[in-house]
Design an enzyme around this catalytic site. Sequence first.
Site, mmCIF file in Angstrom:
data_model
loop_
_atom_site.group_PDB
_atom_site.id
_atom_site.type_symbol
_atom_site.label_atom_id
_atom_site.label_comp_id
_atom_site.label_asym_id
_atom_site.label_seq_id
_atom_site.Cartn_x
_atom_site.Cartn_y
_atom_site.Cartn_z
ATOM 1 N N ASP A 225 48.763 -30.964 -83.933
ATOM 2 C CA ASP A 225 50.100 -31.702 -84.199
ATOM 3 C C ASP A 225 50.011 -32.916 -83.528
ATOM 4 O O ASP A 225 51.357 -33.733 -83.964
ATOM 5 C CB ASP A 225 51.267 -30.563 -83.854
ATOM 6 N N HIS A 226 48.964 -33.656 -83.177
ATOM 7 C CA HIS A 226 49.022 -35.011 -82.592
ATOM 8 C C HIS A 226 47.994 -35.813 -83.163
ATOM 9 O O HIS A 226 48.062 -36.963 -82.904
ATOM 10 C CB HIS A 226 49.188 -34.823 -81.073
ATOM 11 N N HIS B 172 46.330 -36.844 -77.363
ATOM 12 C CA HIS B 172 45.259 -35.780 -76.939
ATOM 13 C C HIS B 172 45.017 -35.080 -78.512
ATOM 14 O O HIS B 172 45.565 -35.666 -79.462
ATOM 15 C CB HIS B 172 46.156 -34.848 -76.159
ATOM 16 N N HIS C 132 45.380 -32.070 -79.660
ATOM 17 C CA HIS C 132 46.156 -30.928 -80.358
ATOM 18 C C HIS C 132 46.267 -31.376 -81.858
ATOM 19 O O HIS C 132 46.684 -32.461 -81.982
ATOM 20 C CB HIS C 132 47.004 -30.444 -79.757
ATOM 21 N N HIS D 82 54.108 -28.317 -71.011
ATOM 22 C CA HIS D 82 54.926 -29.437 -71.549
ATOM 23 C C HIS D 82 55.960 -29.485 -70.335
ATOM 24 O O HIS D 82 56.350 -28.433 -69.721
ATOM 25 C CB HIS D 82 55.871 -28.921 -72.801
ATOM 26 N N ASP E 88 52.575 -35.284 -75.302
ATOM 27 C CA ASP E 88 52.965 -34.003 -74.559
ATOM 28 C C ASP E 88 52.528 -34.192 -73.046
ATOM 29 O O ASP E 88 51.107 -34.609 -72.621
ATOM 30 C CB ASP E 88 52.064 -32.843 -75.096
#
Length: 821
Positions: free
Chosen positions: A104-105, A100, A102, A426, A209
């Site tokens: 941090d990904h 996805h 975000h 989450h 996530d």
Amino acid sequence: EHSREEQALQTIMAGMGGPIEVSAGLKRAISVDVTNKDDMLEIMPLGAGSEVGRSCVLASYKNKTVMFDCGVHPGYAGIASLPYFDEVDLSTVDAMLITHFHLDHCAAVPFVVGRTNFKGRILMTHPTKAIFAMLMNDFVKLNKQGDNSEALFGEKDVQECMRRIEVIDFHQEMDIDGVKVTPYRAGHVLGACMFYVDIGGLRVLYTGDYSRTPDRHLPGADLPPIPPHVVIVEATYGVSPHSPREERERRFTDMVHRVLTRGGKVLLPVVALGRAQEVLLILEDYWVKHPELKGVPIYQASALAKRAMTVYQTYINVLNSDMKAAFEESNPFVFNHVNHLANSSGLDDIGPCVVLATPSMLQSGLSRDLFESWCGDSKNGVIICDFAVQGTLAREILSDCKTVTSRTGQELPLRMTVDAISFSAHADYPQTQQFLDALAPPHVVLVHGEAGEMGKLKRALEGKAAADGKKMMVYNPKNCQAVEIKHSQSKTARVMGRLALNPPKEGDRVSGLLVQKDFGHMIIAPEDLHEYTSLKTAKLTQRQKVPTTQKLGELRFALEALFEGIHTVSSWDPEAKPEPEALAADDEKKKEEEPAAEADEEPASPTKATRGKKKAAASPAKGKKGAVKKEEPAEEAVVKKEEDEREGSPEPPGLSVNGGQLTILKRPADKKWGAEHALLQWDADPVNDMIADAVLSVILQLEEEPDHLTRAEAAHKDAMKNKDKAGVQAARLRIVAAMLGVQFGEPRAIDEENQVVELRVENADVAVRYGNRDVDCADAAVKARVETALGRIDMAIADSSFSRALPSVSGVSGADPLKGT
């Protein structure tokens, strides 16, 4: 350099473990005992190992490597925020799968594409790619405005990244060089997916996530229909449970209403995309139901979030059923009570209000500016709506601190109320436990969680599995700590093509080519190779020139004596045309077989029509359309016919064995071909190679020794008889000189007294001092050749009748026949 497909396609002829056995009842599949040394799955987190942030997990199996996610850590900046890429060779990664949008990904993807040797493919869903492009362009702009020295990538890197990204739909299977990839819905945010990967029969599910609970605009995560062997699952909330969504929404709106009632301002630090839209839907609905709040403004302070609303409106098909139904009447993402905030100036003059600002961890940006401006007023409040990552200001203020340090280093009092209510989507412990219960994987790898929470979750999952009588291994690796899981499975090979026309029965031996493509095996006939693979069969024609002065008649007589009753030998003329009957027979051969290419200077091979005419069968065989083939004449009749045809005509220049399986062409000495010789030609296969070896042996045996070698051997025999030691040595020197002459040309001089032979080799003078085996020559290469030949001559005559009286090749004398043995 071979292409990936050529590297993946291997024809395996041996070394495949035990014998092939056919299982009863199987029509086209057989069991094959194959033991591979690489049946070890290695999973190594380069990020998100016992931490939350910079998700990046490698899975390697059977020389295939997949990277799941590639993000940055929100608590660090610059290179320090990246996963530990220097621990691996990124050129070996076959595919990068982004779950996805975000940061941090996904935010490290442009860095990997533009600044490393990564050459693999990149997959993400359609909505993820659309929003990813907006996020990365904004990321580059923010770097230009701030300290550019810590910029991880630039505009060109983003452009190249977007060019290489491929999109994939939910439930669509894509094959990447044998790695089968299927995305399933993950909930969480728009376009988020879990990746289900099959590598050679090993199934791995990476959740990223995910959330199994539907929210206001997204459905919950899917449950893959085929259970995986390994699940890599997030452990963000450890063993903590979430409250029901309705309860969380009520608590959230109560918190907001309470701050507004006392005349304060509400700061909602959020990620621009994902949870922000969920929070806006909740606030819009609450304002509609509470008219008393009509005059209180709601501000969305993100231009990116405003632009991204078009993506939400485009991909209605991935939203939940409630949102799809709402779109039938109106656009639910057009908010009547939400205003866009271009900048924060003027907010101090406004009374109670609600502001959604980025980023969610209060590390920088507008959310940090507003927090530092409002934190000293007890009427104001901040509500953390996302998971607070360790090392961030959001996590710090949740620890009941009294002061905070501003970005300028100033100590600020913290008087505003601080609350937390999770809308992060989450999975909590009940969701994770139920999800794993349904899939029942034998191995679970925990990532994306703090070390303490991951340890608790590991113990809870193992305890639950033990209580249920299930075998489940749970791992919680740190960054760069590899988890190795052995996965062995029985392998099958499918019998394809003409071999499958008559399915083998139990106990039958299957003969064919065992072909491995990617991770599958099949057994096919060599003739079917081009049908099922990109490989093609070829015919290798062997040719060998053998110096000989023997006549063809003598050679044919010797071959017929050797091959009597096994192979036929006949005259052959390469210029002769095949007979009509032979041409008709040739048409019935395999039409797809291509003739081997031949060099221009060599003679053409005989046609297939002239090959293989062995002794006739006892009874006639039916051909096509019921025609009866003529019985072949007996071998004696064939020879008689050829002899009659030769009368009054020149003898054909060649011989043929088995009608063309092997041909022998005799050539005289001339300038074009050199010395008089026989040219052997045959199509390479085990039988023909054996025939060629036999023919070569016959030719060499027929060839007479040179006269001077014969005379030297006779002289040696006489010297031995008369016990003349000096004569023996002189005769042996002449034998060696004759054998050197065969290879290098006639010696120029032979000094029997000093045991020296002088030659001229390639314009270099050579002196062989045979007594001590020394070779004198100015040309080092020629000297080495002569020394090698001399050693071989010693070895060749070591077993002859006179060898005992002479020094061996090692220089150790045998018994002296002159003294008696």
